[in-house]
Design a protein around this motif. Structure first.
Motif, short mmCIF file in Angstrom:
data_model
loop_
_atom_site.label_atom_id
_atom_site.label_comp_id
_atom_site.label_asym_id
_atom_site.label_seq_id
_atom_site.Cartn_x
_atom_site.Cartn_y
_atom_site.Cartn_z
N ASP A 258 0.85 -1.35 -0.45
CA ASP A 258 -0.22 0.16 0.10
C ASP A 258 0.47 1.36 -0.04
OD1 ASP A 258 -1.75 1.89 0.59
OD2 ASP A 258 -2.92 1.79 2.64
N HIS A 259 0.66 1.66 -0.92
CA HIS A 259 1.59 3.37 -1.19
C HIS A 259 1.40 4.68 -1.10
CE1 HIS A 259 4.57 0.38 -2.78
NE2 HIS A 259 3.85 0.38 -3.91
N SER A 260 0.26 4.54 -0.31
CA SER A 260 -0.75 5.92 -0.61
C SER A 260 -0.31 6.87 1.22
CB SER A 260 -2.11 5.41 0.44
OG SER A 260 -1.86 4.84 1.66
N ASP A 261 0.94 6.31 1.93
CA ASP A 261 1.83 6.38 2.65
C ASP A 261 2.51 5.86 2.94
OD1 ASP A 261 -0.30 8.81 3.88
OD2 ASP A 261 -1.60 7.22 3.98
N ASP B 106 4.63 1.00 2.73
CA ASP B 106 4.99 1.48 1.26
C ASP B 106 6.37 0.60 1.07
OD1 ASP B 106 5.67 2.65 -0.54
OD2 ASP B 106 7.11 4.33 0.51
N LYS C 57 4.32 13.72 3.28
CA LYS C 57 2.66 13.55 1.84
C LYS C 57 1.93 14.22 3.00
CE LYS C 57 3.33 9.77 -0.97
NZ LYS C 57 2.46 9.25 -1.67
N ASN D 287 -9.59 12.40 0.70
CA ASN D 287 -8.88 11.05 1.03
C ASN D 287 -9.47 9.96 1.02
OD1 ASN D 287 -7.28 9.08 2.84
ND2 ASN D 287 -8.31 9.11 4.03
N GLU E 210 -8.97 6.60 0.75
CA GLU E 210 -8.79 5.31 0.76
C GLU E 210 -9.63 4.62 1.40
OE1 GLU E 210 -5.01 5.56 2.67
OE2 GLU E 210 -4.51 6.98 2.45
N ASP F 191 -14.28 11.07 1.36
CA ASP F 191 -13.90 10.26 -0.22
C ASP F 191 -15.03 11.13 -0.98
OD1 ASP F 191 -13.44 8.74 -2.44
OD2 ASP F 191 -15.04 7.31 -1.61
N GLU G 167 -1.92 9.66 7.94
CA GLU G 167 -2.87 8.43 6.99
C GLU G 167 -3.80 8.63 7.46
OE1 GLU G 167 -1.65 3.68 7.44
OE2 GLU G 167 -1.23 5.37 9.50
#
Length: 965
Positions: free
Chosen positions: A56-59, A233, A504, A524, A526, A700, A862
């Motif tokens: 999971d590369h969101s953070d 990540d 980020k 956001n 996610e 979202d 996050e």
């Protein structure tokens, strides 16, 4: 030479990978668009270790979890508490990790870490910036394979004392803290794995020796009894290689088989009781049910919510709404081996417990007659879906789910099954389990009664635990030997950090309505959820205008959570539950907050209910009378809680009796009794205004799509609200000890500090003071905590902090300590504060500070809630968008000289308040020998009535600041 070393290191990693290339990829799970699923890869190493990897590369963070399938359910009679005790020992160093270095290395890397134990498993976890993955794996592998030679008698004794303090703080010294211990030992047969608490018994902790503990590790802590789950990540191929390198050579442990126990049978109602220092008695009725993941778990969960899960439940209607109880709920905790269906009621002191039991049984009869409704089912399903979605908002949450599912079901991919079994529930399922497990069945019925009021019990005790006939199983401790792994690399070399990840900071937008309401938000996506947070400034501090009505902000917020002009309380809560949404309104010292959570698909319907609650509260007389009574009773109950007593007395001493901040947000019995419904309506009309309101939106949804949905806020009429100014703090003339008696308290609560002249600022003196405090009492491995917890074993945790808002707040050092070490703890607190003020920070500590604080930002943004707090700070204090970068520059430029000056200036050890709540007869003599004036107070923070309550300083006059024994 550098290139050569790197090549050799890479070659070593490749050779290690070849040596353990038997690692098997068991399965790969991917997510399709719209699916609620956690993608992962699952591997099994030759030594039996299961590895689960979630990418999971969101953070730029990674979460590492090692779950061992061992909890207190693997313990023996007479040796309870081992699993939890060992959790503590696993942080005390191993062959290649020095004492207390585990905490230091993770914190220094900007990460957080902890461990938890329950009946069924023990897990250890770190959340770190993604460049610190290898270091986290090295640390976890070292304590899995190289722990026991580092377990010394001294460490053992310190952690035994720490665990005892944890039991004292969280169980023995806490109201109702032993309720579950009494329930468990009377519900389960003697020797059943769930018949004692995870914390264990003091007598068992006293008799255990270090060899017993080592055997426990050898039996249960092998890689074949563990699941290593890594998410965030990461590159899965690299994760596999590193796992093979650090864990692959660790030898397989003894075989571990599933524990099997017969179902619990209760053949008659077992009435048991115990005395506690409480105001409200407790009645708890517990029925044995099924284990976690049993087909009947889901309908039993639904039954618990229908009976007592919220304001539309039968228990709320029959016990809370009728003012028979201050609290009533129903729960169904299910664990690996068994489950419990529990009714818990805290009746008002004037309600007989046998009457409360009768109401419970009548409520069940009422449920039988009406059955399960369509609304009941819809509300439960929506609520459960929202809970699952919210749990997936962080990589830690997703990793925890994968680890738990693998440990207890053998498959990390249980989430779709979990959703399906709850969504497939029928009304018939729920009625079936009611008839099978509750109706006409027998239970353990526990009464917790106030001191000297045994006559209050629901029924005289009629049950004694039967110990005859118990035969202990063979746990497999014979012939265990400690064998270490053999490696082709040097484990003593700490892995270097990778390149620092790019942080980020969430991009955000701002807006302002004509009525003055300020908005800030960020997208956001996610998880399909939206969070809104309204902050209406003023709160409890507005009572400064009329202190005789203190508590009115809390009462107003409570009433706003009740009926509206168009819906009863039950109706609006039913609507929210069907949507899976929550709207919570609560008051704090400086604001009233409205917190909203909604699934994205239900946002429009949720906002309609937000409008209803915020702008059309009914303020019904019957709701006001009930909530006012509850608030008065809860204020009276505070006198039984040492932590609350300490905080109240300390605040009163800090601010002075005439400052509204010296009065709890709940008010006093006298002030709340004086509040009328007209007062509440006036408070709402005068102070609930958009001109003093901030709104944070995270979720979202795009700004362009969101703003039209918030048009209802434009109708909110602005009013002039004058926020009170804080009075100037009076300087403490000399350090004194203020003692409040808590008869027979197993622990003492200590607060040491003063009221600063530092208002909050993000880049000024307050920020710098917080940095300076990090080494003194802010980090786990701070001087204060390492002294009192890790070196002395006197406390479960000790800390210090500066705490200001726009109004200057206090510097406070605090801890709950064992009673026998009360005076010694005060000495050590003062010693650490004094020494830090005199000699300041060391160069090593300064490097640690810069590394730890400088990297922790990777973890700060996050989840939606974290983002909301971050944005709320920006809008509340009007911070520039780049304030984080400014903080980073300040941190990196900080010098020892600058921090030393801050410590010297802002730690006036000669002018502090020392507040102690404890057993006076046990702690006062020691406190009197410290050289300070000792002033006795009552539980409200007023001077005690008895004579002789003030003791002149014994050493060098009352202003002495060098405590001596």
């Amino acid at each position: 030479m550098k290139k050569l070393r790197y090549s050799i290191g890479l070659l070593g990693l490749m050779l290690t990978h070849l040596a353990f290339s038997q690692t098997k990829l068991v399965e790969t799970v991917t997510r399709k668009e719209g699916e609620l699923i956690i993608p992962y890869q699952k591997y099994v190493l030759p030594n039996g270790l299961t590895l689960v990897v979630h990418e999971d590369h969101s953070d730029p963070i990674v979460h590492v979890d090692v779950t061992y399938h061992v909890g207190s359910a693997r313990e023996e009679i007479g040796k309870s508490g081992f699993a939890h005790f060992f959790e503590h020992m696993m942080f005390q160093g191993s062959d290649h990790v020095a004492d207390d270095e585990h905490f230091k290395l993770v914190t220094e890397a900007g990460g957080t870490l902890n461990g938890t134990t329950n009946g069924d498993r023990t897990n250890y976890f770190e959340t770190v910036p993604s460049n610190q993955l290898e270091r986290a794996l090295w640390l976890e592998a070292d304590r899995m394979g190289f722990l026991l030679d580092a377990v010394t008698q001294k460490k053992f004794e310190i952690q035994r004392a720490t665990v005892k303090n944890e039991r004292g703080q969280n169980y023995d010294n806490r109201p109702y803290g032993l309720a579950y211990e009494y329930t468990a030992k009377n519900l389960y047969p003697y020797g059943h794995p769930y018949s004692w608490l995870t914390i264990g018994y003091i007598e068992d902790l006293n008799r255990v020796n270090v060899n017993d503990l080592k055997n426990f590790f050898l039996r249960w802590y092998g890689p074949n009894n563990a699941v290593l789950t890594i998410g965030g990540d990461v590159d899965p191929k690299q994760v596999v290689q590193l796992t093979e390198k650090y864990f692959g050579s660790i030898l397989k442990g003894p075989e571990v088989t599933k524990t099997i126990v017969p179902p619990v049978v209760v053949d008659k109602d077992r009435y048991v009781s115990y005395e506690d220092n409480i105001r409200f008695p407790m009645l708890r009725i517990t029925y044995p049910t099924v284990a976690r993941f049993h087909p009947d778990e889901a309908p039993l969960d639904a039954l618990a919510q229908i009976l007592g899960g919220g304001k539309s439940s039968l228990f709320y209607k029959n016990l809370v709404k009728t003012e028979k109880a201050v609290q009533a709920n129903v729960g169904h905790p299910a664990n690996e081996l068994a489950g419990e269906f529990t009714f818990t009621v805290l009746p008002f002191p004037n309600v007989r417990l046998d009457s409360a039991e009768a109401i419970i049984r009548n409520s069940l009869t009422e449920f039988e007659a009406r059955g399960v409704t369509d609304d009941d089912l819809a509300q439960f399903k929506a609520t459960r879906e929202a809970e699952i979605v919210n749990y997936l908002s962080s990589v830690a949450g997703k990793v925890s789910q994968l680890a738990s599912f693998q440990t207890f079901t053998g498959s990390p991919n249980y989430l779709p099954t979990e959703l399906k079994r709850y969504q497939a529930l029928t009304k018939a399922d729920i009625m079936r389990v009611y008839n099978q497990y509750i109706k006409g069945k027998k239970a353990v019925i526990l009464t917790v009664y106030p001191k000297d009021k045994k006559e209050m019990v629901a029924h005289p005790d009629n049950y004694t635990v039967v110990t005859e006939g118990y035969k202990a199983p063979n746990y497999g401790y014979e012939g265990l030997k400690y064998a270490k792994a053999k490696d082709s690399f040097d484990r003593s070399k700490k892995p270097a950090s990778g390149a620092s990840p790019t942080l980020k900071v969430p991009p955000f937008w701002t807006d302002k309505l004509p009525n003055g309401l300020k908005m800030i938000g960020t997208k956001n996506d996610e998880v399909p959820n939206v969070t809104l947070l309204f902050s209406v400034k003023g709160g409890h501090t507005l009572s400064a205008n009329d202190p005789s009505k203190a508590g009115i902000a809390q009462l107003t917020a409570a009433l706003m959570n009740e009926a509206t002009q168009n819906f009863s309380n039950e109706e609006i809560n039913a609507k929210l539950e069907k949507l899976g949404s929550t709207i919570q309104i609560y008051a704090s010292t400086e604001e009233i907050q409205v917190s909203v959570s909604s699934l994205t698909k239900n946002l429009d319907a949720t906002l309609a209910l937000v409008e209803e609650k915020m702008f059309r509260p009914k303020f019904a007389t019957e709701d006001f009378d009930r909530l006012k009574k509850q608030q008065i009773e809860l204020i009276s109950n505070q006198s039984t809680q040492p932590v609350v007593i300490a905080n109240k007395a300390y605040n009163r001493l800090l601010y002075g009796p005439d400052n509204i901040r010296a009065v709890p947000t709940s008010g006093t019995v006298k002030t709340v009794e004086s509040i009328t419904l007209a007062d509440v309506k006036a408070f709402y009309q005068q102070n609930f205004s958009p001109s003093v309101t901030n709104l944070v939106i995270v979720g979202d949804v795009e700004k362009a799509a969101l703003l039209p949905k918030l048009d209802f806020l434009k109708k909110w009429a602005a009013k002039p609200v004058a926020l009170p100014k804080a009075p100037v703090a009076k300087k403490v003339d000399k350090t004194r000890i203020y003692l409040i008696d808590k008869d027979k308290a197993a622990q003492s609560e200590i607060r040491i500090g003063y009221l600063t002249d530092l208002p909050f600022d993000a880049t000024g003196d307050y920020y710098r003071a917080g940095l300076a405090n990090y080494i003194l009492g802010g980090a786990f491995n701070s001087r204060i905590n390492m002294n009192l917890r890790e070196d002395k074993g006197w406390t479960y945790g000790a800390r210090s902090a500066f705490g200001s808002t726009k109004t200057p707040g206090p510097f406070t050092a605090s801890a709950g300590v064992k009673a026998a070490a009360t005076d010694s703890s005060v000495v050590e607190f003062i010693k650490e504060i004094t020494n830090y003020g005199k000699t300041g920070i060391t160069e090593d500590e300064l490097a640690f500070l810069k590394s730890s604080v400088g990297q922790r930002d990777a973890l700060r943004y996050e989840t939606s809630f974290q983002k909301a707090l971050f944005l709320n700070q920006i809008i509340d204090y009007d911070l520039p968008g780049n304030f984080v970068e400014q903080q980073s520059q300040i941190l990196q430029k900080m010098t020892k000289k600058e921090i030393d000056a801050i410590a010297k200036k802002h730690l006036p050890v000669n002018n502090m308040i020392i507040t102690v709540v404890g057993n006076k007869s046990a702690v006062k003599p020691g406190l009197q020998r410290l050289g300070y004036e000792v002033v006795e107070l009552d539980k409200e923070g007023n001077p005690a009535a008895a004579e002789g309550t003030s003791t002149p300083a014994a050493l060098g006059g009352a202003s002495s600041t060098t405590p001596k024994k």
